[in-house]
Design an enzyme around this catalytic site. Structure first.
Site, PDB file in Angstrom:
ATOM      1  N   ASN A 202      40.858  39.708  52.702  1.00 32.94           N
ATOM      2  CA  ASN A 202      42.496  39.315  52.214  1.00 32.94           C
ATOM      3  C   ASN A 202      42.870  40.767  51.637  1.00 32.94           C
ATOM      4  O   ASN A 202      42.264  40.329  50.446  1.00 32.94           O
ATOM      5  CB  ASN A 202      42.531  38.402  52.115  1.00 32.94           C
ATOM      6  CG  ASN A 202      43.589  38.130  50.988  1.00 32.94           C
ATOM      7  OD1 ASN A 202      45.073  38.273  51.456  1.00 32.94           O
ATOM      8  ND2 ASN A 202      43.540  36.740  50.144  1.00 32.94           N
TER       9      ASN A 202
ATOM     10  N   LYS B  92      45.777  40.748  50.490  1.00 30.16           N
ATOM     11  CA  LYS B  92      47.368  40.665  49.924  1.00 30.16           C
ATOM     12  C   LYS B  92      48.182  41.449  49.341  1.00 30.16           C
ATOM     13  O   LYS B  92      48.631  41.696  50.866  1.00 30.16           O
ATOM     14  CB  LYS B  92      46.059  40.427  48.256  1.00 30.16           C
ATOM     15  CG  LYS B  92      45.222  39.613  48.162  1.00 30.16           C
ATOM     16  CD  LYS B  92      44.758  39.518  47.221  1.00 30.16           C
ATOM     17  CE  LYS B  92      43.363  38.396  46.665  1.00 30.16           C
ATOM     18  NZ  LYS B  92      43.247  38.024  45.812  1.00 30.16           N
TER      19      LYS B  92
ATOM     20  N   HIS C  69      46.290  29.353  49.441  1.00 31.23           N
ATOM     21  CA  HIS C  69      45.145  30.518  48.945  1.00 31.23           C
ATOM     22  C   HIS C  69      45.778  30.578  47.416  1.00 31.23           C
ATOM     23  O   HIS C  69      46.800  29.867  47.110  1.00 31.23           O
ATOM     24  CB  HIS C  69      45.430  31.548  49.577  1.00 31.23           C
ATOM     25  CG  HIS C  69      44.839  33.180  48.506  1.00 31.23           C
ATOM     26  ND1 HIS C  69      45.397  33.476  47.135  1.00 31.23           N
ATOM     27  CD2 HIS C  69      43.936  33.661  48.525  1.00 31.23           C
ATOM     28  CE1 HIS C  69      44.327  34.514  47.013  1.00 31.23           C
ATOM     29  NE2 HIS C  69      43.133  34.534  48.062  1.00 31.23           N
TER      30      HIS C  69
ATOM     31  N   GLU D 241      46.593  32.433  45.709  1.00 30.23           N
ATOM     32  CA  GLU D 241      47.723  32.551  44.571  1.00 30.23           C
ATOM     33  C   GLU D 241      49.008  31.687  45.063  1.00 30.23           C
ATOM     34  O   GLU D 241      50.463  32.142  44.581  1.00 30.23           O
ATOM     35  CB  GLU D 241      47.980  34.740  44.454  1.00 30.23           C
ATOM     36  CG  GLU D 241      46.707  35.361  43.993  1.00 30.23           C
ATOM     37  CD  GLU D 241      46.112  36.350  44.618  1.00 30.23           C
ATOM     38  OE1 GLU D 241      46.286  36.495  46.060  1.00 30.23           O
ATOM     39  OE2 GLU D 241      44.570  36.405  44.393  1.00 30.23           O
TER      40      GLU D 241
ATOM     41  N   GLU E 251      37.423  29.150  46.152  1.00 29.29           N
ATOM     42  CA  GLU E 251      37.395  30.939  45.368  1.00 29.29           C
ATOM     43  C   GLU E 251      37.100  30.368  44.220  1.00 29.29           C
ATOM     44  O   GLU E 251      39.126  30.260  43.693  1.00 29.29           O
ATOM     45  CB  GLU E 251      38.666  31.530  45.880  1.00 29.29           C
ATOM     46  CG  GLU E 251      38.533  31.635  47.508  1.00 29.29           C
ATOM     47  CD  GLU E 251      39.623  32.788  48.311  1.00 29.29           C
ATOM     48  OE1 GLU E 251      38.545  34.169  47.869  1.00 29.29           O
ATOM     49  OE2 GLU E 251      40.394  33.154  48.003  1.00 29.29           O
TER      50      GLU E 251
ATOM     51  N   GLY F 145      39.355  38.636  41.370  1.00 28.54           N
ATOM     52  CA  GLY F 145      40.599  39.857  41.135  1.00 28.54           C
ATOM     53  C   GLY F 145      39.812  39.703  39.656  1.00 28.54           C
ATOM     54  O   GLY F 145      40.361  40.488  38.976  1.00 28.54           O
TER      55      GLY F 145
ATOM     56  N   SER G  57      35.818  38.356  43.147  1.00 21.90           N
ATOM     57  CA  SER G  57      35.384  39.593  43.039  1.00 21.90           C
ATOM     58  C   SER G  57      33.816  40.231  43.913  1.00 21.90           C
ATOM     59  O   SER G  57      32.918  40.075  43.168  1.00 21.90           O
ATOM     60  CB  SER G  57      35.371  39.392  41.369  1.00 21.90           C
ATOM     61  OG  SER G  57      35.918  39.739  40.931  1.00 21.90           O
TER      62      SER G  57
HETATM   63  P1  13P Z   1      39.280  39.577  44.674  1.00 24.10           P
HETATM   64  O1  13P Z   1      37.582  39.725  45.339  1.00 24.10           O
HETATM   65  O2  13P Z   1      39.636  40.416  44.483  1.00 24.10           O
HETATM   66  O3  13P Z   1      38.228  38.983  43.816  1.00 24.10           O
HETATM   67  O4  13P Z   1      39.574  38.290  45.993  1.00 24.10           O
HETATM   68  C1  13P Z   1      38.940  37.711  46.335  1.00 24.10           C
HETATM   69  C2  13P Z   1      40.474  36.569  47.173  1.00 24.10           C
HETATM   70  O5  13P Z   1      41.550  35.708  46.620  1.00 24.10           O
HETATM   71  C3  13P Z   1      40.169  36.132  48.791  1.00 24.10           C
HETATM   72  O6  13P Z   1      41.020  35.163  49.030  1.00 24.10           O
END
Ligand code: 13P
Length: 262
Positions: A11, A13, A99, A101, A171, A177, A217
């Site tokens: 992803n 983003k 997701h 976010e 997640e 992140g 992460s």
């Molecule tokens: P990170 O791997 O940057 O923590 O993000 C995970 C994520 O949100 C994948 O959709």
């Protein structure tokens, strides 16, 4: 023992541009040429879907093309939104829904997420439903309730026949992140809980076939222990998916874990 083929999503983003995204797609495609036993998918930003699609096609790659979001309406006055038909038109095969976010930065609620998920699955595309608790919810000991609510509401009115085209991504928001990862046991517990919920609603067969992947992460050094857990069927990767070598290493780790469980 598991027949589930591991899934590994990258992803991206709101990262990359046309040049860096193209380089990344080429790097991942070339790195995965002789890797099997894993289903990789890339989720670039909307404007680069066609660019990434062309790279995957030119190289004859089986990496799947994914989109990070979708709107549930077929067309009309919804400024800034993108329909499933548009995504199909660009060669998208799989869509992320819910997701964290989208939930926590952009305010999406379970009901909207459910409408999006139904739209994607009804259209014949595959979907990844993302669920997971925040740090506050975890600290209060509510992680199981939150995950259960997100899974149940997310899957409302979704028939069992659609589950074959669904992946659930667990997640935990506090791990996204942040450099903090769930322990392998925490990940296993959450995944086992989700599989039990699916079993209760859809029966044992559907639950055993459903892929549940971990995100938060993930890095090549810690991923193998997480992927080795019996109910973890791969991962959804943010930061590390922006580095081709890391994403390739994660895909190889997911494939190796899948082989070890067969
Ligand atoms: P990170 O791997 O940057 O923590 O993000 C995970 C994520 O949100 C994948 O959709």
């Amino acid at each position: 023992m598991s027949d589930r083929k591991p899934f590994l999503g990258g992803n991206w983003k709101m990262n990359t541009n046309r040049t860096t995204g193209s380089d990344l797609a080429r790097g991942v495609t070339d790195g995965l040429i002789s890797v099997d036993g894993v289903e990789p998918a890339l989720f670039p930003p909307f404007p680069y879907l066609l660019t990434v699609r062309a790279i995957l096609r030119d190289r004859g790659s089986s990496i799947r093309l994914g989109a990070q979001d979708v709107y549930f309406q077929p067309d009309g006055a919804f400024t800034g939104e993108v329909s499933v038909a548009m995504l199909r038109d660009c060669g998208t095969q799989v869509v992320l829904v819910g997701h964290s976010e989208r939930r926590h930065v952009l305010g999406e609620k379970d009901e909207l997420i459910n409408r999006k998920l139904r739209t994607v699955l009804e259209s014949g595309l595959d979907a990844v439903l993302c669920v997971g608790e925040t740090l506050d919810e975890r600290t209060a000991g509510h992680q199981d309730i939150i995950t259960a609510r997100q899974v149940k509401t997310g899957l409302a009115d979704i028939p069992a026949s659609y589950l074959e085209r669904l992946v659930i991504a667990y997640e935990p928001v506090w791990a996204i992140g942040t450099g903090k990862t769930a322990t392998p046991q925490d990940a296993q517990d959450a995944h086992a809980q989700i599989r039990q919920l699916i079993e209760r609603s859809y029966g044992k067969d559907s639950a055993q076939r459903l892929r549940i992947v971990y995100g938060g992460s993930l890095k090549p050094d810690i991923a193998p222990d997480i992927f080795a857990q019996p109910d973890v069927d791969g991962g959804l990767v943010g930061g590390a998916s922006l580095n081709a070598a890391d994403f390739v290493a994660l895909a190889k780790a997911a494939a190796a874990a899948g082989r070890a469980k067969r």
